[in-house]
Design a protein around this motif. Sequence first.
Motif, short mmCIF file in Angstrom:
data_model
loop_
_atom_site.label_atom_id
_atom_site.label_comp_id
_atom_site.label_asym_id
_atom_site.label_seq_id
_atom_site.Cartn_x
_atom_site.Cartn_y
_atom_site.Cartn_z
N ASP A 187 0.84 -1.20 0.00
CA ASP A 187 0.00 0.00 0.00
C ASP A 187 0.88 1.25 0.00
O ASP A 187 1.99 1.24 0.53
CB ASP A 187 -0.91 0.02 1.23
N PHE A 188 0.35 2.32 -0.57
CA PHE A 188 1.08 3.60 -0.60
C PHE A 188 0.78 4.31 0.72
O PHE A 188 -0.21 5.01 0.85
CB PHE A 188 0.61 4.43 -1.79
N VAL A 189 1.65 4.13 1.71
CA VAL A 189 1.37 4.59 3.06
C VAL A 189 1.50 6.11 3.16
O VAL A 189 2.27 6.74 2.43
CB VAL A 189 2.30 3.92 4.09
N ASP A 190 0.74 6.68 4.08
CA ASP A 190 0.86 8.09 4.44
C ASP A 190 1.94 8.18 5.52
O ASP A 190 1.70 7.84 6.67
CB ASP A 190 -0.48 8.61 4.96
N ILE A 191 3.13 8.61 5.14
CA ILE A 191 4.27 8.56 6.06
C ILE A 191 4.01 9.36 7.33
O ILE A 191 4.21 8.87 8.45
CB ILE A 191 5.55 9.08 5.36
N VAL A 192 3.53 10.57 7.17
CA VAL A 192 3.28 11.42 8.34
C VAL A 192 2.06 10.94 9.10
O VAL A 192 2.10 10.73 10.32
CB VAL A 192 3.10 12.89 7.91
N GLY A 193 0.96 10.73 8.39
CA GLY A 193 -0.28 10.35 9.05
C GLY A 193 -0.21 9.02 9.75
O GLY A 193 -0.85 8.82 10.79
N ASP A 194 0.58 8.08 9.19
CA ASP A 194 0.68 6.75 9.79
C ASP A 194 1.85 6.61 10.74
O ASP A 194 2.11 5.54 11.27
CB ASP A 194 0.79 5.69 8.69
N GLY A 195 2.60 7.69 10.94
CA GLY A 195 3.64 7.69 11.96
C GLY A 195 4.93 7.00 11.60
O GLY A 195 5.65 6.51 12.48
N TYR A 196 5.28 6.95 10.30
CA TYR A 196 6.54 6.34 9.89
C TYR A 196 7.67 7.36 9.91
O TYR A 196 7.46 8.54 9.63
CB TYR A 196 6.42 5.74 8.48
N ASP A 197 8.88 6.87 10.18
CA ASP A 197 10.05 7.72 10.07
C ASP A 197 10.47 7.87 8.61
O ASP A 197 10.95 8.93 8.21
CB ASP A 197 11.21 7.14 10.89
N LEU A 198 10.32 6.81 7.86
CA LEU A 198 10.61 6.87 6.42
C LEU A 198 9.96 5.68 5.74
O LEU A 198 9.52 4.72 6.38
CB LEU A 198 12.11 6.88 6.15
N ALA A 199 9.91 5.76 4.41
CA ALA A 199 9.42 4.65 3.60
C ALA A 199 10.40 4.41 2.47
O ALA A 199 11.04 5.35 1.98
CB ALA A 199 8.03 4.97 3.04
N VAL A 200 10.54 3.17 2.07
CA VAL A 200 11.29 2.82 0.87
C VAL A 200 10.27 2.60 -0.24
O VAL A 200 9.33 1.82 -0.08
CB VAL A 200 12.14 1.55 1.09
N ARG A 201 10.44 3.32 -1.35
CA ARG A 201 9.47 3.24 -2.43
C ARG A 201 10.15 2.96 -3.77
O ARG A 201 11.25 3.45 -4.02
CB ARG A 201 8.66 4.54 -2.53
N ILE A 202 9.46 2.20 -4.59
CA ILE A 202 9.88 1.95 -5.97
C ILE A 202 8.88 2.68 -6.84
O ILE A 202 7.74 2.24 -7.00
CB ILE A 202 9.90 0.45 -6.27
N ALA A 203 9.29 3.83 -7.39
CA ALA A 203 8.30 4.69 -8.04
C ALA A 203 8.98 5.80 -8.82
O ALA A 203 10.20 5.98 -8.75
CB ALA A 203 7.38 5.30 -6.98
N GLU A 204 8.16 6.53 -9.58
CA GLU A 204 8.54 7.83 -10.11
C GLU A 204 8.01 8.85 -9.11
O GLU A 204 6.80 8.90 -8.89
CB GLU A 204 7.93 8.07 -11.49
N LEU A 205 8.86 9.64 -8.52
CA LEU A 205 8.43 10.50 -7.42
C LEU A 205 8.28 11.95 -7.88
O LEU A 205 9.13 12.49 -8.58
CB LEU A 205 9.42 10.44 -6.27
N SER A 206 7.16 12.56 -7.46
CA SER A 206 6.93 13.97 -7.80
C SER A 206 6.27 14.72 -6.65
O SER A 206 5.87 15.86 -6.81
CB SER A 206 6.04 14.06 -9.05
N ASP A 207 6.12 14.08 -5.48
CA ASP A 207 5.45 14.70 -4.34
C ASP A 207 6.40 15.67 -3.66
O ASP A 207 7.33 15.26 -2.96
CB ASP A 207 4.97 13.63 -3.36
N SER A 208 6.20 16.96 -3.85
CA SER A 208 7.12 17.96 -3.33
C SER A 208 7.00 18.15 -1.83
O SER A 208 7.82 18.83 -1.23
CB SER A 208 6.88 19.30 -4.03
N SER A 209 5.97 17.55 -1.20
CA SER A 209 5.82 17.70 0.24
C SER A 209 6.72 16.74 1.01
O SER A 209 6.81 16.80 2.22
CB SER A 209 4.35 17.44 0.65
N LEU A 210 7.41 15.84 0.29
CA LEU A 210 8.29 14.88 0.92
C LEU A 210 9.71 15.05 0.39
O LEU A 210 9.92 15.56 -0.70
CB LEU A 210 7.82 13.44 0.65
N VAL A 211 10.67 14.60 1.18
CA VAL A 211 12.07 14.59 0.76
C VAL A 211 12.41 13.17 0.36
O VAL A 211 12.04 12.21 1.03
CB VAL A 211 12.99 15.06 1.90
N ALA A 212 13.10 13.00 -0.77
CA ALA A 212 13.45 11.66 -1.25
C ALA A 212 14.92 11.60 -1.62
O ALA A 212 15.48 12.54 -2.18
CB ALA A 212 12.58 11.29 -2.45
#
Length: 314
Positions: A130-155
């Motif tokens: 699942d594409f987790v909500d890092i902030v909302g679900d309380g994660y410190d970070l996520a490892v993702r395999i993707a094309e990233l364009s979400d400017s609200s996160l640092v990758a």
Amino acid sequence: MSNLTDMEIFARVVSSGSMSAAGREMSLSPAVVSKRIRRLEEKLGTRLLQRTTRQIAMTEAGQGFYERVVAILASVEEAESFVSRGSAKARGNLRVAVPTSFGRLHIAPHLGRFLSENPDLAVNLDLSDDFVDIVGDGYDLAVRIAELSDSSLVARRLAPVHRILCASPEYLEKHGVPQSIEDLASNHVTLAATNQDPWRLAGPQGIETVRTQAPIKTNSNEVVRECLLEGVGIALRSTWDVGPELREGKLKILLPQYRASKDVGLYAVYPSRQFLPAKVRVFIDFLAKLYGSSPYWDAGLDDWLRLPSNAKAS
């Protein structure tokens, strides 16, 4: 000003999903946790949590408050780490979300070494596609395999991801080798999990789309992998997933002039903050060193990886 400990209790309640679980994590009774949450709400003059007998949910105000509290607590931890960085190692609990198959194959086997290098850390590794909500679900970070364009996160890009069309020798002996994208789309069984259909392939004519067709529908990438190995059809797989089978000849690369988007990569993603907690930094550095620009799972596949995008099919 709100008490910092009350903020931490609130954040623990949200991340753990209940007051009793938060209490166990912090060695507090549920009654004390409930009292501190009420005190925090009274001080703020708004309700943060909606409580029922079965679950706890954040209000709209609670969601916004939680996102800011997580950043505040991370900054406090980073400030403490900065002061003691010369003599202290990263410490605390690190909560990480990773894709199921990748986590099992390429993170879990290396956790022992990571923990031996960072004995003051504990890792909570959640495997999920699942594409987790890092902030909302309380994660410190996520490892993702993707094309990233979400400017609200640092990758941070950890490694390239190469995805290839492949099939077992048994399937090819029975159905033949596809000679073109049109042949593939019209005359072959093509396997994909529901969230990876259709395929977008980059080839000599640019991007081409293939809608998969198979007698099996599944949301599991691991089911697709097993069907691929059993000769059910052709699949688009990452080399990190099927590298050993390709080297051993259990799978054959097809139409090598077509590749999935080169913009897809392996990333460590974390909330945008001014300070990066030491526990997050050391884990990201560990993975980046472990994988690198030529990850170990691509060993022995150099001939295919060097092929230009307009190479002729063999």
